[in-house]
Design a protein around this motif. Structure first.
Motif, PDB file in Angstrom:
ATOM      1  N   GLU A  73      -0.826  -3.460   3.429  1.00  0.00           N
ATOM      2  CA  GLU A  73       0.070  -3.479   2.275  1.00  0.00           C
ATOM      3  C   GLU A  73       1.066  -2.327   2.317  1.00  0.00           C
ATOM      4  O   GLU A  73       2.266  -2.512   2.097  1.00  0.00           O
ATOM      5  N   ARG A  74       0.575  -1.105   2.621  1.00  0.00           N
ATOM      6  CA  ARG A  74       1.462   0.055   2.592  1.00  0.00           C
ATOM      7  C   ARG A  74       2.442   0.045   3.762  1.00  0.00           C
ATOM      8  O   ARG A  74       3.631   0.290   3.582  1.00  0.00           O
ATOM      9  N   VAL A  79       3.002   7.106   9.243  1.00  0.00           N
ATOM     10  CA  VAL A  79       2.249   6.747   8.035  1.00  0.00           C
ATOM     11  C   VAL A  79       0.924   7.489   8.114  1.00  0.00           C
ATOM     12  O   VAL A  79       0.164   7.335   9.068  1.00  0.00           O
ATOM     13  N   THR A 118       6.473  -0.568   3.739  1.00  0.00           N
ATOM     14  CA  THR A 118       7.392   0.399   4.342  1.00  0.00           C
ATOM     15  C   THR A 118       8.365  -0.283   5.294  1.00  0.00           C
ATOM     16  O   THR A 118       9.569  -0.027   5.285  1.00  0.00           O
ATOM     17  N   ILE A 176      -0.811   9.039   1.962  1.00  0.00           N
ATOM     18  CA  ILE A 176      -1.630   8.142   1.143  1.00  0.00           C
ATOM     19  C   ILE A 176      -3.010   8.770   1.045  1.00  0.00           C
ATOM     20  O   ILE A 176      -3.615   9.138   2.057  1.00  0.00           O
ATOM     21  N   ILE A 205      -5.267  -1.738   2.707  1.00  0.00           N
ATOM     22  CA  ILE A 205      -4.361  -0.642   2.332  1.00  0.00           C
ATOM     23  C   ILE A 205      -3.306  -0.442   3.420  1.00  0.00           C
ATOM     24  O   ILE A 205      -2.103  -0.313   3.135  1.00  0.00           O
TER      25      ILE A 205
END
Length: 431
Positions: free
Chosen positions: A422-423, A375, A427, A406, A419
């Motif tokens: 949540e991201r 990520v 995932t 991102i 962020i």
């Protein structure tokens, strides 16, 4: 302690003391020297006021020994202790209509005979300390008519009228506005230098303690957690351990001291969200990210040149980081270390650092993270076009990596924990 008694005003060894069966001080050892102001810091209930009361013989310790100018305090009559130790208490109830002169004259009680009354010397001492504390101008006014800052100066003058070598002050700046706080501490600092006294002062503001104190005692749970120069004691780690607060500690731009900036508590606790984050940064662009994320996640950083403020922050916080020599290009060895840290991480963030030929491998390391399926988060502010000094190579690679990462702006950095949660959470859920 190795100091000779002649060089120490007050010395305490292994002091234990408490109230009604509850031990408050748990083996405290300290010393105080002429000409120094020592700050006493700690949360409420740490034992600061109890220590001051014990050192002034108001409370008797359960165990331990206190020496005043080399003599055991237990061997000294209270009148003699009052001649050597002046106390400025946290709260002073003066509701009666005493004049300022009368209040300061109370400081001469250890010297005044019951039958003879005050002498010419007593009056001279009172006038001297009132001049020294700038209280002479309202000598004939009632103490009840004065402002908070003026009253504190009068209480200080009363303590000085005892002609002590030792001043013990219990939060002398509490309830004062900032101008009076600075005025009070400047006054105390000047007087102990001029009169070769020593002062121990409980304070609640670490910034004032750092600015005015030669040494600081940091207390926690009735014990001395750390003791030394402000720069050595007032660290992010110590303040986190003692006050349970995250802070930024910086060199003061004017004084030879440090200053502390408290960080607000996170809106949500993400410490159970067990993820490791690697931050690629430099040029001071990563400091805010490192400060913000190290409180909630396991964080690493690199490659950063030494003398860079991002390196200073990483060292201060004890972050696992890769450092390159000052003003040097990133070596192949450190580039490989960077890749290893990326492999050990779940999330990789790259800040809005400028790129030259010497640190372009940091951007290539971020490309490695993208290719490894990590990520990845990019701070794209200001635009890469203003930060590329590689003839366009950084622009080309940065813009390609943006399509797979991102992307946030500087004003979104404070939301990074949310962020990330949540991201990454989304995932994991999809997976």
């Amino acid at each position: 302690m190795q100091e000779r008694y002649s060089e120490v005003l007050i010395e305490a060894f292994g002091i234990r003391c408490g109230y009604e069966g509850r031990e408050v001080l748990k083996g405290v050892t300290i010393s105080l020297h002429p000409g120094e102001l020592v700050g006493l810091l700690g949360p409420n209930g740490a034992g600061k006021s109890t220590l001051i009361k014990t050192l002034s013989k108001v409370l008797r310790p359960i165990a331990g020994t206190i020496y005043v100018e080399g003599e055991d305090i237990e061997s000294l009559p209270f009148r003699e202790v009052a001649k050597r130790i002046g106390v400025v208490p946290q709260e002073t109830m003066l509701d009666y209509k005493f004049t300022v002169y009368d209040v300061v004259m109370m400081g001469r009680n250890p010297y005044i005979s019951r039958f003879k009354g005050e002498t010419r010397l007593d009056r001279e001492v009172v006038m001297d300390v009132m001049r020294a504390t700038n209280t002479l101008e309202f000598a004939n006014r009632f103490i009840t008519e004065l402002s908070g800052g003026e009253k504190q100066r009068v209480i200080l003058a009363r303590a000085l009228a005892q002609q002590p070598k030792i001043l013990l002050l219990d939060e002398p700046t509490s309830h004062l506005d900032i101008s009076y706080q600075i005025e009070m501490l400047n006054l105390i600092k000047r007087l102990i230098k001029e009169r070769n006294m020593g002062a121990l002062s409980a304070l609640h503001d670490p910034n004032l303690a750092s600015q005015f104190c030669e040494r600081i005692i940091l207390m926690k749970d009735g014990r001395i957690y750390d003791f030394g120069a402000p720069k050595d004691v007032l660290t992010s780690k110590n303040l986190k351990e003692v006050f349970n607060i995250d802070v930024i500690v910086k060199e003061h731009p004017v004084y030879n001291s440090v200053y502390i900036l408290p960080l607000s508590k996170a809106n949500r606790d993400y410490t159970s969200f067990n993820k490791r984050i690697h931050i690629i940064c430099g040029g001071g662009t990563g400091s805010k990210i490192i400060y913000l994320l190290h409180r909630q996640f396991e964080v690493s950083a690199g490659v950063i040149n030494l003398l860079d403020s991002d390196a200073d922050v990483s060292n201060e916080l004890g972050i696992d980081a890769i450092f390159e020599a000052p003003f040097s290009p990133i070596s192949e060895e450190n580039y490989r270390k960077n890749l290893s840290m990326i492999d050990a991480s779940d999330i990789v963030i790259i800040s809005s650092l400028p790129f030259g030929e010497g640190n372009l491998s940091n951007l290539k390391a971020f490309e490695y993270a993208v290719n490894r399926g990590k990520v990845t988060i990019m701070v794209d502010d200001p635009p890469i076009e203003t930060r590329d000094f590689t003839g366009g190579k950084a622009i080309s690679l940065w813009n390609r990596l943006k399509e797979m990462s991102i992307v946030i702006r500087n004003n979104e950095i404070e939301n990074l924990p949310e962020i990330i949660y949540e991201r990454v959470g989304a995932t994991q859920t999809r997976g």
